[in-house]
Design a protein around this motif. Structure first.
Motif, PDB file in Angstrom:
ATOM      1  N   LEU A 153      -4.897   9.674  15.199  1.00  0.00           N
ATOM      2  CA  LEU A 153      -5.423  11.090  15.056  1.00  0.00           C
ATOM      3  C   LEU A 153      -6.934  10.613  14.873  1.00  0.00           C
ATOM      4  N   GLN A 154      -7.752  11.472  15.088  1.00  0.00           N
ATOM      5  CA  GLN A 154      -9.206  11.386  14.943  1.00  0.00           C
ATOM      6  C   GLN A 154      -9.895  12.967  15.178  1.00  0.00           C
ATOM      7  N   ILE A 170      -2.297  16.338  15.539  1.00  0.00           N
ATOM      8  CA  ILE A 170      -2.181  17.000  14.154  1.00  0.00           C
ATOM      9  C   ILE A 170      -1.250  17.893  13.884  1.00  0.00           C
ATOM     10  N   HIS A 171      -0.214  17.663  12.872  1.00  0.00           N
ATOM     11  CA  HIS A 171       0.901  18.462  12.531  1.00  0.00           C
ATOM     12  C   HIS A 171       0.643  19.099  11.216  1.00  0.00           C
ATOM     13  N   VAL A 172       1.179  20.140  10.931  1.00  0.00           N
ATOM     14  CA  VAL A 172       1.341  20.437   9.444  1.00  0.00           C
ATOM     15  C   VAL A 172       2.278  19.626   8.247  1.00  0.00           C
ATOM     16  N   GLN A 188      -9.657   8.831   1.281  1.00  0.00           N
ATOM     17  CA  GLN A 188      -8.929   9.485   0.421  1.00  0.00           C
ATOM     18  C   GLN A 188      -7.606   9.763   1.205  1.00  0.00           C
ATOM     19  N   LYS A 189      -6.462   9.753   0.655  1.00  0.00           N
ATOM     20  CA  LYS A 189      -5.091  10.161   1.259  1.00  0.00           C
ATOM     21  C   LYS A 189      -5.058  11.594   1.071  1.00  0.00           C
ATOM     22  N   VAL A 190      -4.858  12.158   2.176  1.00  0.00           N
ATOM     23  CA  VAL A 190      -4.671  13.607   2.027  1.00  0.00           C
ATOM     24  C   VAL A 190      -3.634  14.160   2.866  1.00  0.00           C
ATOM     25  N   LYS A 191      -3.011  15.585   2.614  1.00  0.00           N
ATOM     26  CA  LYS A 191      -1.978  16.044   3.254  1.00  0.00           C
ATOM     27  C   LYS A 191      -2.490  17.360   3.956  1.00  0.00           C
ATOM     28  N   ILE A 192      -2.133  17.603   5.224  1.00  0.00           N
ATOM     29  CA  ILE A 192      -2.426  18.835   5.837  1.00  0.00           C
ATOM     30  C   ILE A 192      -1.433  20.101   5.322  1.00  0.00           C
ATOM     31  N   SER A 193      -1.833  20.880   4.468  1.00  0.00           N
ATOM     32  CA  SER A 193      -0.895  22.168   4.279  1.00  0.00           C
ATOM     33  C   SER A 193      -0.925  23.206   5.188  1.00  0.00           C
ATOM     34  N   GLU A 234      -2.442  30.989  12.412  1.00  0.00           N
ATOM     35  CA  GLU A 234      -1.840  29.812  11.622  1.00  0.00           C
ATOM     36  C   GLU A 234      -0.926  28.983  12.996  1.00  0.00           C
ATOM     37  N   VAL A 235      -1.031  27.690  13.132  1.00  0.00           N
ATOM     38  CA  VAL A 235      -0.148  26.927  14.114  1.00  0.00           C
ATOM     39  C   VAL A 235       0.593  25.704  13.482  1.00  0.00           C
ATOM     40  N   LYS A 236       1.621  25.262  14.168  1.00  0.00           N
ATOM     41  CA  LYS A 236       2.174  24.046  13.288  1.00  0.00           C
ATOM     42  C   LYS A 236       1.703  22.674  13.910  1.00  0.00           C
ATOM     43  N   GLU A 237       0.924  22.478  14.977  1.00  0.00           N
ATOM     44  CA  GLU A 237       0.432  21.390  15.585  1.00  0.00           C
ATOM     45  C   GLU A 237      -0.947  21.876  16.556  1.00  0.00           C
ATOM     46  N   ALA A 238      -1.733  20.883  16.638  1.00  0.00           N
ATOM     47  CA  ALA A 238      -2.909  21.100  17.644  1.00  0.00           C
ATOM     48  C   ALA A 238      -3.269  19.643  18.059  1.00  0.00           C
TER      49      ALA A 238
END
Length: 613
Positions: A208-209, A234-236, A252-257, A269-273
């Motif tokens: 992913l980029q 990318i997924h939620v 930085q480590k992050v989470k896609i909420s 709002e979507v689950k993935e793109a």
């Protein structure tokens, strides 16, 4: 393996201010079926802010999308004013091509050159839309030639020189490939975009980029990063890394909420793109413009344009006038500091610095309009503060003091040309071009220091009786050109605190032009008018007529007051001198001396004179 998303086009609408790009986006939204047939839609629907609607300008870039057939067209509406050029620079990294809108009468203007230059530097394909062809004075053929000349001047490649031209009337909702006749809809423009703007390309199976080019802010979810996915999917709830090309040590480590895409004017709002999608991501507190959201396996930052540096600064400070705290909701230095630093969340071109005083902050931006929009926004939110005269930011290049320069393009009726040349010449301006324009106008082009334009716009409107058009564009740094004479008129200063009365104003108006009327509360040291001479003068606008038991001829004649001049925020900022401030509250704008006491002011002036001698 790289693939093309043929069902998507990502395009930015770029133009000079007031050439009709937001109206064009309105029509694209309407004709694509974004709105219901019975839905009431306001004009310039993309200009959602109150200030944008009042002034008729786009300040913040905004995302939307339309569907034409099987293709989704993601559209970015960009600002047209040079002071908001930072918005344009970064969103061009989000798209695969641009629609350049040019007025069919005015032709290419300074900001047209600026935004087109940025697009060509990124090798983006261009669709030229000549707008307002329904104007009686439209000159489509000449404008096409001027646009092509601009392409050549900016070293466009052969492919860009072959850019298609579409002729449109955004207000009437029509477009065609010919300037002589118009179709009944925008179908021609839709098809030209789909044909000439390339589809996004990338590998949906790769790491992913996604490059973040815009930051939105919401009180409930915090910062929202908006950008385009270059590679991967990318997924939620994905675990990702945040990296930045300009800060290699940062990660930085992050989470896609939460994940959103743009549908019409809404975020859905979507689950993935995947590759080519323009997405909005929330739940990452420290996300900044220029960051890349990457897979944790192999985080690679994407290249991002270096945003141009500010050229103008102002000191924002806590209001300490006698009226302090009476009109504002947020008045302390803590409130002021928090609000200014909050602005950095969304405005990449702004700089805020603490100073030696805990109650003063140095704010730097791209121009007077850039900073005045911030001031106006803050006062509407209930903030009360004061600002000093704008100052240009100098640089030292190769040991030489250099200052920011502007290219100024002026269109004026022929009778005012001499006045304009004289005024700009005294402000260190050098004329680089002069030629006849349309309708009895003459176009003048000057190279002038940015500080030479501070305080000139009001003079310009007066000198041209409101008939002149002036546009400026940043043009790099050049060696310092020497001192520029300050304003030729001094201030009329209130002698004492109280309420202005007709008798006091009647006597004061003989000295110059007044900024206040009867019944206005004033304090000693407040600027109440403009002196007809070059020095400051104290006047007593609170002075009442002495009442006696003697009557005289004409004693009861009504006092005739000249209407006062109501100063706007921009006019106040242009008028004030180095020793003056503008007091900004939600309900009032007042100009005042930094030192309110008359005796203390004289002592400070004497000390300054002695130091200079």
């Amino acid at each position: 393996m790289k693939t093309k998303r043929n069902n998507i086009r990502n395009v930015a609408i770029i133009a000079h201010v007031d050439h009709g790009k937001t109206t064009l986006v309105d029509e694209l939204l309407k004709q694509s079926g974004t709105f219901r047939s019975n839905q009431t839609v306001q004009e310039r629907v993309m200009d959602s802010g109150d200030i944008e609607r009042e002034r008729g300008i786009t300040i913040l870039s905004k995302n939307t999308s339309v569907h034409y057939g099987d293709v989704k067209i993601n559209i970015v509406d960009t600002p047209g004013h040079a002071d908001f050029g930072g918005e344009v620079e970064r969103v061009l990294k989000m798209v695969n091509g641009v629609v350049l809108v040019v007025d069919a009468f005015e032709g290419p203007m300074p900001q047209t050159k600026f935004v087109l230059k940025k697009a060509l530097e990124l090798s983006l394909p261009v669709v030229v839309c000549v707008n307002k062809v329904d104007r009686p004075e439209a000159r489509c053929g000449e404008v096409v030639d001027e646009v092509l000349e601009l392409f050549m001047e900016l070293d466009a490649n052969d492919e860009q020189l072959d850019s298609p031209f579409v002729f449109a009337s955004a207000r009437q909702g029509t477009a065609s490939l010919s300037p002589d006749s118009q179709d009944n809809d925008m179908k021609c423009l839709f098809e030209t975009i789909i044909e000439h703007i390339p589809a996004p390309e990338g590998d949906p199976q790769a790491n992913l980029q996604a490059l973040i080019t815009t930051i939105d802010y919401n009180e409930y979810v915090g910062r929202i990063g908006v950008g385009k996915i270059e590679n991967g999917t990318i997924h939620v709830n994905d675990e990702c890394m945040l990296v930045n090309i300009h800060n290699p040590e940062f990660s930085q480590k992050v989470k896609i909420s939460k994940l959103y895409v743009f549908e019409g004017l809404q975020r859905v709002e979507v689950k993935e793109a995947t590759v080519g999608d323009i997405v909005a991501v929330s739940g990452i507190s420290g996300i900044r413009i220029g960051d890349t959201i990457c897979s944790t396996d192999n985080p690679q930052a994407l290249d991002f344009v270096k945003i141009s540096e500010p050229t103008l600064s102002m000191n924002f400070s806590v209001n300490d006038s006698p009226f302090a705290g009476t009109e504002g909701k947020f008045v302390t230095s803590r409130h002021l500091r928090e609000r200014l630093y909050k602005e950095l969340n969304t405005d990449v071109s702004l700089r805020v610095e603490d100073t030696e005083s805990t109650e003063t902050f140095k704010v730097s931006g791209r121009g007077e309009l850039h900073l005045s929009i911030l001031i106006e926004t803050m006062r509407r939110e209930g903030y009360e503060f004061q600002v000093a005269k704008p100052e240009v930011l100098y640089r030292e290049i190769d040991g030489e003091k250099c200052e920011p320069m502007e290219i100024v393009t002026i269109d004026v009726p022929e009778e005012f040309v001499g006045n304009v040349i004289e005024k700009l010449g005294s402000r260190k301006g050098e004329m680089t071009d002069m030629h006849p324009s349309q309708g009895g106008y003459t176009r003048l082009v000057f190279s002038i220091p940015a500080r030479g334009l501070i305080g000139y716009r009001n003079e310009f409107l007066t000198d041209t009786k409101g008939n002149g058009i002036m546009n400026s564009l940043f043009d790099g740094y050049e060696p310092f050109r020497g001192e520029i004479p300050m304003r030729s008129q001094g201030s009329l200063i209130a002698f004492e605190s109280g309420e202005a009365v007709a008798y006091g104003l009647y006597n004061a108006q003989e000295r110059g032009d007044l900024f206040i009327g009867a019944g206005v509360k004033v304090y000693a040291g407040m600027v109440v008018g403009r002196n007809s001479r070059s020095d400051d003068m104290e006047v007593n606008v609170c002075k009442k007529k002495q009442l006696t038991n003697m009557r005289s001829s004409g004693a009861d004649d009504a006092l005739k007051l000249t209407p006062c001049i109501e100063m706007s925020l921009e006019q106040c900022l242009e008028f004030i001198a180095d020793d003056e401030l503008v007091e900004v509250t939600p309900t009032s704008l007042r100009m005042r001396k930094k030192i309110l006491d008359s005796q203390a002011r004289k002592k400070a002036r004497n000390r300054a004179n002695n130091a200079n001698n």
